[in-house]
Motif scaffolding. Structure first.
Motif, mmCIF file in Angstrom:
data_model
loop_
_atom_site.group_PDB
_atom_site.id
_atom_site.type_symbol
_atom_site.label_atom_id
_atom_site.label_comp_id
_atom_site.label_asym_id
_atom_site.label_seq_id
_atom_site.Cartn_x
_atom_site.Cartn_y
_atom_site.Cartn_z
ATOM 1 N N ARG A 1 2.940 1.151 16.177
ATOM 2 C CA ARG A 1 3.991 0.516 15.370
ATOM 3 C C ARG A 1 4.707 -0.578 16.164
ATOM 4 O O ARG A 1 5.016 -1.653 15.627
ATOM 5 C CB ARG A 1 5.001 1.575 14.900
ATOM 6 N N ASN B 1 1.075 -10.089 9.212
ATOM 7 C CA ASN B 1 1.020 -8.672 8.893
ATOM 8 C C ASN B 1 -0.382 -8.154 9.233
ATOM 9 O O ASN B 1 -1.353 -8.447 8.538
ATOM 10 C CB ASN B 1 1.305 -8.430 7.410
ATOM 11 N N GLY C 1 0.116 0.534 10.009
ATOM 12 C CA GLY C 1 -0.283 -0.485 9.046
ATOM 13 C C GLY C 1 -1.731 -0.401 8.631
ATOM 14 O O GLY C 1 -2.281 -1.374 8.109
ATOM 15 N N ARG D 1 -4.762 2.073 6.612
ATOM 16 C CA ARG D 1 -5.101 3.245 5.814
ATOM 17 C C ARG D 1 -6.159 4.030 6.586
ATOM 18 O O ARG D 1 -7.349 3.731 6.520
ATOM 19 C CB ARG D 1 -5.616 2.822 4.442
ATOM 20 N N THR E 1 -1.983 -2.048 5.279
ATOM 21 C CA THR E 1 -0.900 -1.729 4.343
ATOM 22 C C THR E 1 0.092 -2.889 4.257
ATOM 23 O O THR E 1 0.121 -3.758 5.131
ATOM 24 C CB THR E 1 -0.165 -0.467 4.790
ATOM 25 N N GLU F 1 6.051 -3.442 4.806
ATOM 26 C CA GLU F 1 7.063 -2.383 4.886
ATOM 27 C C GLU F 1 6.461 -0.987 5.029
ATOM 28 O O GLU F 1 7.177 -0.002 5.215
ATOM 29 C CB GLU F 1 7.959 -2.422 3.641
ATOM 30 N N ASP F 2 5.126 -0.876 4.965
ATOM 31 C CA ASP F 2 4.449 0.425 4.991
ATOM 32 C C ASP F 2 3.679 0.574 6.302
ATOM 33 O O ASP F 2 2.706 -0.144 6.537
ATOM 34 C CB ASP F 2 3.497 0.523 3.790
ATOM 35 N N GLN F 3 4.125 1.499 7.156
ATOM 36 C CA GLN F 3 3.438 1.700 8.437
ATOM 37 C C GLN F 3 2.193 2.577 8.296
ATOM 38 O O GLN F 3 1.415 2.688 9.229
ATOM 39 C CB GLN F 3 4.394 2.357 9.450
ATOM 40 N N GLY F 4 2.002 3.203 7.141
ATOM 41 C CA GLY F 4 0.845 4.074 6.969
ATOM 42 C C GLY F 4 1.096 5.465 7.537
ATOM 43 O O GLY F 4 2.149 5.755 8.107
ATOM 44 N N GLU F 5 0.102 6.336 7.379
ATOM 45 C CA GLU F 5 0.251 7.732 7.817
ATOM 46 C C GLU F 5 0.212 7.892 9.329
ATOM 47 O O GLU F 5 0.701 8.878 9.872
ATOM 48 C CB GLU F 5 -0.881 8.589 7.233
#
Length: 428
Positions: free
Chosen positions: A109, A122, A148, A150, A204, A207-211
């Motif tokens: 991250r 991004n 970021g 999947r 992603t 704003e979505d860092q992913g799992e």
């Protein structure tokens, strides 16, 4: 896909995002960066003095999965199962070892956010490390951290090209990216970062860092291969408990038969096979046996002059058998035994067979634990063997050696009291 040149030797405190941006300022939205964990560890100061690498492995490991000689496969504090907990004595000064990043997902991250701040792009970031794999020769890179990206592509619920439903397909996208990146980075080429372009669908939104890569670690309940061979045996032995409360879930007869097969590997005298296992799979057979045994116990207790209240309490102890969905009656047979015509030696001969039967039952109980079945070995059939033989139609020379109640435990077993092995050892 290409590897970046020009990244200098990384030192503690270096800003990896800035080093990557300087080496490849033309990064674009939707690119994926594959970053070797070694440079992440160096930048985060994960180099430690360690004259003894084994001590460093001990500090990083939370569980030994398998051991062969000096090689250990362990689970480390990040939940990763790997050789030597990822402790690396290569590519680091003599007298030091390199540990994995403390939190690889957080490291990914930080790099992702740094590249967005520096280049305004991004991108996805995968932190990679080298793994061996069960059943497969050779090493490959896998994802140990991600941001970021999947990391898993769940195809369940879809259909294949022939219209067949997909019920188990979950693709480890981040691991596939990591392995692909290793092809261009090379193990000794000094190029610790690769870029993948053309797969924007795996990246992603900003704003979505992913799992994170933690999602790739299979949880213990779903892991059929959690332990090495010797560790699996030790785990089954230590996890075996006497279970006295069972659910109504049916017991798989195949699991019981596999446990019987394990029982037959126990040692026995004179190359004999002194075990027989009577499987009571129908409720009718269980009730018929337990009712007859109960009547025999009550008659014995009344002859002993016990009060009706005392008899009721004692008989209630057999409820563990009555409440189990499956019963097994192990029997001893003396086929192949020797007769000496001497009470001392004949007695010892029978004792050998009794010990062998106990070893078989222990194997049976441990194998049941390995099948995630609870069990209770209750010796009550020994007090009414004639009754048991008559009800079950057993040969006269079969000696029932208790009954084993089997089922799914209705509750977590209580912790076993700690015992100091040294208190049970005498050395001569």
């Amino acid at each position: 896909m290409w590897a970046l040149s020009g990244i200098p030797e990384v030192q503690q405190g270096d800003d990896l995002a800035k080093l990557i941006a300087a080496a490849e300022p033309a990064l674009a939205d939707g690119d994926v960066l594959l970053v070797t964990s070694k440079i992440v560890s160096k930048a985060e100061g994960r180099i430690v003095e360690a004259a003894d690498r084994e001590a460093a492995i001990d500090a990083e490991a939370v569980r030994v999965v398998a051991r062969r000689g000096t090689l250990r496969i362990v689970e480390n504090r990040q939940g990763l199962v790997m050789a030597a907990a990822g402790v690396d004595a290569s590519n680091t000064p003599a007298g030091t070892v390199l540990l994995l990043p403390e939190d690889p997902d957080a490291s990914a991250r930080a790099i992702r956010e740094g590249l967005r701040d520096t280049l305004g792009v991004n991108v996805g970031v995968v932190v990679t490390d080298t793994f061996g794999r069960p059943w497969r020769a050779g090493l490959t890179d896998v994802a140990i951290g991600a941001a970021g990206v999947r990391v898993l592509d769940d195809l369940r619920g879809g259909t294949d090209a022939y219209g067949n439903p997909l019920v188990a397909t979950v693709v480890a996208t981040a691991d596939e990216l990591a392995a692909a990146g290793d092809l261009v980075k090379g193990k000794a080429a000094g190029r610790p970062v690769a870029v993948v372009r053309g797969l924007p669908q795996v990246v992603t939104p900003v704003e979505d860092q992913g799992e994170g890569a933690r999602a790739l670690v299979r949880n213990a309940q779903d892991d059929m291969f959690r332990l090495g061979t010797s560790e699996a045996v030790r785990e089954a032995v230590t996890q075996r408990r006497t279970v006295r409360a069972f659910t109504d879930d049916p017991v798989d007869p195949g699991a019981v038969r596999r446990a019987v097969a394990a029982a037959l590997t126990a040692p026995a005298p004179h190359h004999t096979t002194p075990w027989r296992f009577v499987l009571l799979e129908s409720a009718e057979s269980r009730v018929r046996l337990l009712d007859a045994m109960r009547d025999a116990w009550i008659a014995d207790l009344r002859r002993d002059g016990k009060s009706e209240e005392s008899i009721t309490k004692r008989v209630r102890r057999g409820d563990v058998l009555r409440n189990a969905p499956y019963l097994v009656v192990p029997c001893l047979v003396m086929d192949g035994s020797h007769t000496y015509g001497d009470a001392r030696r004949d007695g010892a001969e029978r004792e050998m067979f009794v010990v062998a039967t106990g070893a078989g039952v222990q194997n049976f109980l441990v194998a049941l634990a390995g099948e995630r079945l609870g069990s209770a070995w209750v010796s009550s059939t020994m007090f009414c063997r004639d009754v048991v033989r008559e009800v079950l139609g057993l040969p006269a020379d079969w000696d029932p050696m208790g009954a084993v109640a089997i089922g799914r435990p209705a509750e977590e077993p209580r912790a076993r009291a700690e015992r100091d092995a040294e208190a049970f050892i005498e050395v001569r």
